[in-house]
Each structure stands twice: as structure tokens, then as C-alpha cells.
Design an enzyme around this catalytic site. Structure first.
Site, short mmCIF file in Angstrom:
data_model
loop_
_atom_site.label_atom_id
_atom_site.label_comp_id
_atom_site.label_asym_id
_atom_site.label_seq_id
_atom_site.Cartn_x
_atom_site.Cartn_y
_atom_site.Cartn_z
N SER A 1 0.84 -1.34 0.05
CA SER A 1 0.26 0.08 0.00
C SER A 1 0.80 1.31 0.14
CB SER A 1 -0.82 0.03 1.33
OG SER A 1 -1.62 1.24 1.58
N ASP B 1 -4.54 3.79 -1.89
CA ASP B 1 -5.57 4.31 -0.98
C ASP B 1 -5.75 5.62 -1.09
OD1 ASP B 1 -6.04 1.98 1.00
OD2 ASP B 1 -3.99 2.06 1.51
N GLY C 1 -2.89 -4.16 9.42
CA GLY C 1 -1.99 -4.72 10.34
C GLY C 1 -1.12 -5.73 9.95
N MET D 1 -8.18 8.66 0.31
CA MET D 1 -8.99 9.11 1.29
C MET D 1 -9.74 10.48 1.10
SD MET D 1 -6.61 7.84 4.24
CE MET D 1 -6.09 6.14 4.40
N HIS E 1 -8.32 1.78 -3.89
CA HIS E 1 -9.29 1.55 -2.90
C HIS E 1 -9.88 2.81 -2.59
CE1 HIS E 1 -9.55 0.37 1.80
NE2 HIS E 1 -10.70 0.57 1.11
N GLY F 1 -0.12 1.73 9.86
CA GLY F 1 0.33 1.03 11.02
C GLY F 1 -0.46 0.94 12.26
N MET G 1 -11.36 -5.20 5.67
CA MET G 1 -10.80 -4.36 6.40
C MET G 1 -10.35 -5.03 8.15
SD MET G 1 -9.73 -1.67 4.54
CE MET G 1 -8.93 -0.91 5.83
N ASP H 1 -6.68 -6.06 4.20
CA ASP H 1 -5.91 -4.79 4.63
C ASP H 1 -5.93 -4.36 6.21
OD1 ASP H 1 -4.91 -2.37 4.40
OD2 ASP H 1 -6.22 -1.64 2.89
N MET I 1 -11.66 4.87 -0.14
CA MET I 1 -12.38 5.30 1.13
C MET I 1 -13.01 6.79 1.03
SD MET I 1 -9.54 3.54 3.81
CE MET I 1 -8.08 3.72 2.71
N HIS J 1 -1.39 -1.21 -4.22
CA HIS J 1 -2.67 -0.64 -3.56
C HIS J 1 -2.70 0.38 -3.20
CE1 HIS J 1 -6.18 -1.78 -1.02
NE2 HIS J 1 -5.66 -0.86 -0.42
N GLY K 1 -8.46 4.30 7.62
CA GLY K 1 -7.94 5.49 7.62
C GLY K 1 -6.56 6.15 7.94
#
Length: 216
Positions: A9, A42, A184, A44, A73, A152, A144, A182, A75, A40, A149
């Protein structure tokens, strides 16, 4: 493991040097095969999730750096307003959140009309049952395993039960969607993610810090 797709990501990459980040992902292609890695991305909007990342111009600018598949992705609120421009910018897969879209079936159709693969994501609080009417049509289901959002975060283990459910439904119904996880994913959690039946593993912080060994 031979069919596992690895999807680093860009959320955890150095935004001042995305070319280097894409190059690191390209290294997976050369070592393990082009069909075993995605980029990937993300997106947002500061509404569906608190943070704001990047938009279509960034996707367009990095598209020339690799021929790897881009999984964008979204979001974002009202993802139906974004799919056409992200498709034009270079997305190959477009994944939206079930929680953000009222007419999800229609949106899957539209993504397919644009010649792209359609993914549907669910947050940790959303059950697999919410996807019941969509599974037949989706190309990818993104589970998820953290609240979306931020990068880490720590994986929520109970979310992996959704992966097991989705795998069982796919086998029973003969559906063709990929199952993606996706959130952790690190060296300590990767084995449990794979064992649950995941097809696509998304990792950001651990990948770009060099702490994740894909070849375990």
C-alpha cells in the site's frame, strides 16, 4: 502460497518519492511474477475517513512507472462520483466501501462497463451478510482488519473469521471473487492472514520498512 497476491500500500510510502516506492513493488514482480503483485492505492477524502491522501493526478502520474495492476481503494463518500475519473487515470481494479454506497450493485455494473474489475470493501464493524446480494457480481472482497483511515494499526484478529466465511461461501456458491485483507499485516500476523484463506495481502508500514518477508 503459490497464488498469493502481494499488494503493498502506497499509503505508507514516502510521498516525496513515489517513484522509488513503485520501484520497490516492481521488485516483487521481478522476483515472484507479475501476476503476484498489485499496487494498492488508498484514496481518502477526509469525509468517509479523517485523512486526505491523493487523487487522480497522482494515480495518472505513477501509472507510467509500472505495468503492475493498480487496485484503487476508494475510502470516500459517494464513490459513484469517482470511478470514471480513476478508471481514466489508470486504475485496473476499483474497490469501494459497501458502507459508503447505497446503489452498490449499480456501481459494480458501472465499473465493469468501464472495463475494470470491481471490488467491495467492508469495515471491521460490517458483517459478511451485508454483502450477500453483491458476492455473485464482485471481483474482489476487501476485508478491513483495522478501522480504515490510518496506516500502522494493529490487526483485529476476529476480522479474519470473515475471510473464512467468504472462502466458504465462494466454494459453496461457485463464485469467483478474490479475498483481500488490509490492515495490520506484518511478519507476526502474515501467517494467520494466509491461513484464513486470503488471496490478496495488503501491507503498508511493514513492507516499506523492510520488516515483512514475503518469501517466508
Amino acid at each position: 502460497m503459490s497464488n498469493l497476491i502481494l499488494a503493498p500500500s502506497l499509503l505508507s510510502a514516502d510521498f516525496s518519492n513515489l517513484e522509488n516506492a513503485v520501484g520497490m513493488i516492481n521488485d516483487i514482480k521481478y522476483s515472484q511474477g507479475e501476476n503476484r503483485s498489485f499496487v494498492h492505492i488508498d484514496v481518502m477524502d477526509g469525509q468517509f475517513v479523517p485523512e486526505i491522501t491523493y487523487g487522480q493526478p497522482v494515480v495518472r502520474s505513477i501509472r507510467k512507472l509500472t505495468n503492475l495492476a493498480f487496485d484503487v481503494h476508494l475510502m470516500v463518500e459517494h464513490p459513484e462520483n469517482q470511478v470514471e475519473t480513476f478508471a481514466a487515470a489508470g486504475a485496473d481494479w476499483i474497490t469501494f466501501h459497501q458502507e459508503a454506497c447505497v446503489h452498490a450493485h449499480r456501481l459494480i455494473q458501472r465499473i465493469h462497463e468501464l472495463g475494470k474489475k470491481a471490488g467491495v470493501a467492508i469495515c471491521p464493524s460490517t458483517p459478511v451478510s451485508a454483502l450477500e446480494e453483491l458476492l455473485e457480481y464482485a471481483d474482489l472482497i476487501l476485508v478491513m482488519t483495522v478501522n480504515p483511515g490510518y496506516g500502522g494499526q494493529t490487526l483485529i484478529p476476529s476480522c479474519l473469521k470473515k475471510v473464512e466465511q467468504l472462502k466458504k461461501i465462494r466454494e459453496e456458491k461457485g463464485y469467483n471473487y478474490l479475498i483481500s485483507v488490509d490492515g495490520g499485516v506484518n511478519q507476526n500476523t502474515l501467517q494467520s492472514v494466509v491461513d484464513a484463506g486470503t488471496d490478496v495481502v495488503v501491507s503498508g508500514s511493514s513492507f516499506f520498512s523492510g520488516k515483512l518477508n514475503w518469501n517466508y
